[in-house]
Motif scaffolding. Structure first.
Motif, PDB file in Angstrom:
ATOM      1  N   SER A  39       0.829  -1.217   0.000  1.00 21.25           N
ATOM      2  CA  SER A  39       0.000   0.000   0.000  1.00 21.25           C
ATOM      3  C   SER A  39       0.855   1.254   0.000  1.00 21.25           C
ATOM      4  O   SER A  39       0.372   2.349  -0.276  1.00 21.25           O
ATOM      5  CB  SER A  39      -0.957   0.005   1.198  1.00 21.25           C
ATOM      6  OG  SER A  39      -0.247   0.106   2.403  1.00 21.25           O
ATOM      7  N   LEU A  66       8.122   0.916  -1.011  1.00 25.08           N
ATOM      8  CA  LEU A  66       8.788   0.134  -2.050  1.00 25.08           C
ATOM      9  C   LEU A  66       7.851  -0.893  -2.668  1.00 25.08           C
ATOM     10  O   LEU A  66       7.896  -1.142  -3.877  1.00 25.08           O
ATOM     11  CB  LEU A  66      10.030  -0.544  -1.452  1.00 25.08           C
ATOM     12  CG  LEU A  66      11.050   0.415  -0.804  1.00 25.08           C
ATOM     13  CD1 LEU A  66      12.225  -0.363  -0.225  1.00 25.08           C
ATOM     14  CD2 LEU A  66      11.535   1.443  -1.821  1.00 25.08           C
ATOM     15  N   ARG A 120      -1.884  -4.462   5.729  1.00 23.02           N
ATOM     16  CA  ARG A 120      -2.799  -4.713   6.854  1.00 23.02           C
ATOM     17  C   ARG A 120      -3.934  -3.694   6.918  1.00 23.02           C
ATOM     18  O   ARG A 120      -5.047  -4.031   7.276  1.00 23.02           O
ATOM     19  CB  ARG A 120      -2.008  -4.694   8.172  1.00 23.02           C
ATOM     20  CG  ARG A 120      -1.070  -5.885   8.315  1.00 23.02           C
ATOM     21  CD  ARG A 120      -0.059  -5.644   9.391  1.00 23.02           C
ATOM     22  NE  ARG A 120       0.737  -4.447   9.116  1.00 23.02           N
ATOM     23  CZ  ARG A 120       1.696  -3.991   9.871  1.00 23.02           C
ATOM     24  NH1 ARG A 120       2.004  -4.616  10.994  1.00 23.02           N
ATOM     25  NH2 ARG A 120       2.368  -2.909   9.533  1.00 23.02           N
ATOM     26  N   THR A 121      -3.647  -2.435   6.582  1.00 23.76           N
ATOM     27  CA  THR A 121      -4.652  -1.377   6.759  1.00 23.76           C
ATOM     28  C   THR A 121      -5.522  -1.265   5.504  1.00 23.76           C
ATOM     29  O   THR A 121      -5.072  -0.774   4.460  1.00 23.76           O
ATOM     30  CB  THR A 121      -3.945  -0.024   7.033  1.00 23.76           C
ATOM     31  OG1 THR A 121      -2.904  -0.255   7.974  1.00 23.76           O
ATOM     32  CG2 THR A 121      -4.901   1.016   7.561  1.00 23.76           C
ATOM     33  N   CYS A 147       7.630  -7.168   3.407  1.00 31.88           N
ATOM     34  CA  CYS A 147       6.958  -7.116   4.714  1.00 31.88           C
ATOM     35  C   CYS A 147       7.626  -5.994   5.501  1.00 31.88           C
ATOM     36  O   CYS A 147       8.709  -5.533   5.131  1.00 31.88           O
ATOM     37  CB  CYS A 147       7.156  -8.457   5.432  1.00 31.88           C
ATOM     38  SG  CYS A 147       6.021  -8.695   6.811  1.00 31.88           S
ATOM     39  N   THR A 190      10.573   6.741   1.511  1.00 34.34           N
ATOM     40  CA  THR A 190       9.266   6.106   1.760  1.00 34.34           C
ATOM     41  C   THR A 190       8.755   6.607   3.106  1.00 34.34           C
ATOM     42  O   THR A 190       9.493   7.272   3.845  1.00 34.34           O
ATOM     43  CB  THR A 190       9.430   4.574   1.848  1.00 34.34           C
ATOM     44  OG1 THR A 190      10.276   4.282   2.971  1.00 34.34           O
ATOM     45  CG2 THR A 190      10.036   3.986   0.598  1.00 34.34           C
TER      46      THR A 190
HETATM   47  N1  LIG Z   1      12.843   2.621   2.616  1.00 29.79           N
HETATM   48  C1  LIG Z   1      14.107   2.268   2.775  1.00 29.79           C
HETATM   49  O1  LIG Z   1      14.966   3.111   2.638  1.00 29.79           O
HETATM   50  C2  LIG Z   1      14.477   0.830   3.140  1.00 29.79           C
HETATM   51  C3  LIG Z   1      15.837   0.506   3.255  1.00 29.79           C
HETATM   52  C4  LIG Z   1      16.199  -0.792   3.574  1.00 29.79           C
HETATM   53  C5  LIG Z   1      15.214  -1.760   3.784  1.00 29.79           C
HETATM   54  N2  LIG Z   1      13.898  -1.418   3.674  1.00 29.79           N
HETATM   55  C6  LIG Z   1      12.895  -2.477   3.898  1.00 29.79           C
HETATM   56  O2  LIG Z   1      12.008  -2.544   2.798  1.00 29.79           O
HETATM   57  C7  LIG Z   1      10.707  -2.944   3.256  1.00 29.79           C
HETATM   58  C8  LIG Z   1       9.680  -1.900   2.789  1.00 29.79           C
HETATM   59  O3  LIG Z   1      10.021  -0.656   3.378  1.00 29.79           O
HETATM   60  P1  LIG Z   1       9.266   0.713   3.019  1.00 29.79           P
HETATM   61  O4  LIG Z   1      10.276   1.781   3.272  1.00 29.79           O
HETATM   62  O5  LIG Z   1       8.627   0.600   1.695  1.00 29.79           O
HETATM   63  O6  LIG Z   1       8.171   0.760   4.193  1.00 29.79           O
HETATM   64  P2  LIG Z   1       6.812   1.629   4.289  1.00 29.79           P
HETATM   65  O7  LIG Z   1       6.895   2.873   3.486  1.00 29.79           O
HETATM   66  O8  LIG Z   1       6.579   1.736   5.771  1.00 29.79           O
HETATM   67  O9  LIG Z   1       5.707   0.677   3.665  1.00 29.79           O
HETATM   68  C9  LIG Z   1       5.489  -0.590   4.240  1.00 29.79           C
HETATM   69  C10 LIG Z   1       4.321  -1.266   3.536  1.00 29.79           C
HETATM   70  O10 LIG Z   1       4.243  -2.614   4.003  1.00 29.79           O
HETATM   71  C11 LIG Z   1       2.947  -2.864   4.566  1.00 29.79           C
HETATM   72  N3  LIG Z   1       3.140  -3.856   5.623  1.00 29.79           N
HETATM   73  C12 LIG Z   1       3.984  -3.762   6.684  1.00 29.79           C
HETATM   74  N4  LIG Z   1       3.912  -4.874   7.422  1.00 29.79           N
HETATM   75  C13 LIG Z   1       3.019  -5.696   6.808  1.00 29.79           C
HETATM   76  C14 LIG Z   1       2.507  -6.989   7.093  1.00 29.79           C
HETATM   77  N5  LIG Z   1       2.899  -7.675   8.170  1.00 29.79           N
HETATM   78  N6  LIG Z   1       1.603  -7.537   6.248  1.00 29.79           N
HETATM   79  C15 LIG Z   1       1.187  -6.860   5.140  1.00 29.79           C
HETATM   80  N7  LIG Z   1       1.641  -5.633   4.824  1.00 29.79           N
HETATM   81  C16 LIG Z   1       2.534  -5.049   5.662  1.00 29.79           C
HETATM   82  C17 LIG Z   1       2.482  -1.479   5.028  1.00 29.79           C
HETATM   83  O11 LIG Z   1       1.065  -1.362   5.162  1.00 29.79           O
HETATM   84  P3  LIG Z   1       0.339  -1.674   6.576  1.00 29.79           P
HETATM   85  O12 LIG Z   1       1.135  -1.003   7.646  1.00 29.79           O
HETATM   86  O13 LIG Z   1      -1.042  -1.138   6.402  1.00 29.79           O
HETATM   87  O14 LIG Z   1       0.362  -3.172   6.705  1.00 29.79           O
HETATM   88  C18 LIG Z   1       2.983  -0.624   3.865  1.00 29.79           C
HETATM   89  O15 LIG Z   1       2.153  -0.772   2.734  1.00 29.79           O
HETATM   90  C19 LIG Z   1      10.813  -3.073   4.784  1.00 29.79           C
HETATM   91  O16 LIG Z   1      11.075  -4.402   5.132  1.00 29.79           O
HETATM   92  C20 LIG Z   1      12.004  -2.200   5.106  1.00 29.79           C
HETATM   93  O17 LIG Z   1      12.627  -2.580   6.324  1.00 29.79           O
HETATM   94  C21 LIG Z   1      13.503  -0.150   3.348  1.00 29.79           C
END
Ligand SMILES: NC(=O)c1ccc[n+]([C@@H]2O[C@H](COP(=O)([O-])OP(=O)(O)OC[C@H]3O[C@@H](n4cnc5c(N)ncnc54)[C@H](OP(=O)(O)O)[C@@H]3O)[C@@H](O)[C@H]2O)c1
Length: 261
Positions: A17, A20, A40-41, A90, A189
């Motif tokens: 949602s 990434l 989840r949301t 996740c 993000t």
């Molecule tokens: N952004 C970066 O710079 C970065 C760098 C290194 C690693 N990462 C990793 O990349 C992944 C994505 O990061 P992001 O920055 O895109 O995070 P984000 O902007 O917080 O987005 C997270 C997305 O995942 C969903 N989500 C989280 N937990 C979930 C679950 N248990 N089941 C289903 N959906 C779930 C969230 O929606 P809901 O909360 O509604 O479920 C949201 O859509 C993470 O594992 C993060 O640690 C990101």
């Protein structure tokens, strides 16, 4: 635009949602892929699905649920039992000092960032092999290549996943099924912005200044745009990417300093 030749393929994009996951879903939808997206949301997820539909005209089904649970995975698989493309994602584990983490904390991290993708791969890969097309992309982290000291659970659980798929990828490649990993460095993000906001409050400076300073330390001189991440995901899913097997592609603006790999 480059034709990825995956029009009308079906994909499950987990945790999509925002951030990434959403960027990967959008890039696949732009290539004509039919999507099931999860988060989840429900409300945010439905809104994202609608925005992707409007922008791309793709069929997008929103399946609300926690992908780290059996019920969440079953719901996603019920909506798309035979995906051609699976993007595993996740939420990441919390940061902190490993001395404070219990067995339960570790089990949660290993479940979310290692076992969840493995269970989804298990449920989908044999069908991909039979149909002679499959693309699996795991969103992991730059921490797999270069451990981040206060993110021990991320370092550990994601490296476990990487080790497992390195073996499996080589067992399925002859069926035109590939498994690869995308390793994000810093991307703009929600998650990254909330970390940057906390840092901005601590230092009493603007969030944009924190982002600029963090971007400045990468050779690219900036942090990444999620769209760039999505484009890399779609490329790995292209019909012509069947010879890219078991790779871990780091998207970090050159921050990891090495001659190769
Ligand atoms: N952004 C970066 O710079 C970065 C760098 C290194 C690693 N990462 C990793 O990349 C992944 C994505 O990061 P992001 O920055 O895109 O995070 P984000 O902007 O917080 O987005 C997270 C997305 O995942 C969903 N989500 C989280 N937990 C979930 C679950 N248990 N089941 C289903 N959906 C779930 C969230 O929606 P809901 O909360 O509604 O479920 C949201 O859509 C993470 O594992 C993060 O640690 C990101």
């Amino acid at each position: 635009m480059l034709d990825l030749r995956i029009r009308d393929r079906k994909a499950i994009v987990c945790a999509a949602s925002k951030g990434l996951g959403r960027a990967c879903a959008t890039a696949l939808a732009r290539a004509g892929v039919e999507l099931v997206i999860t988060a989840r949301t429900r409300e945010t997820l439905e809104q994202t699905a609608e925005e992707i539909r409007k922008e791309t005209g793709a069929k997008v089904t929103a399946v609300a649920g926690d992908i780290s649970t059996e019920a969440g995975r079953s719901a996603a698989l019920a909506a798309c039992p035979n995906p051609d493309i699976l993007v595993n994602n996740c939420g990441g584990p919390p940061h902190g000092d490993f001395r404070e983490w219990s067995v339960e904390d570790w089990q949660k991290a290993v479940n979310a960032n290692m076992l969840t993708p493995i269970m989804l791969i298990k449920a989908t890969i044999d069908g991909m092999c039979e149909r002679k097309f499959g693309r699996i992309v795991n969103i992991t982290s730059g921490s797999v290549k270069s451990p981040i000291p206060n993110l021990g659970m991320s370092n550990g659980a994601r490296t476990g996943l990487t080790g497992f798929v390195a073996g499996l990828a080589r067992q399925v490649a002859r069926h035109n099924v590939t498994i690869n990993n995308l390793l994000p460095g810093p991307f703009r993000t929600d998650r990254y912005l909330s970390l940057a906001s906390a840092e901005a409050r601590r230092r009493n400076i603007a969030v944009e200044e924190v982002l600029a300073r963090q971007g400045e330390v990468t050779p690219a001189g900036r942090i990444g745009d999620p769209d760039e991440f999505g484009a890399a995901c779609a490329f790995l899913c292209a019909a012509s990417s069947g010879f890219i097997v078991g790779q871990s592609l780091l998207l970090d603006g050159g921050a990891f300093n090495s001659t190769m790999g």
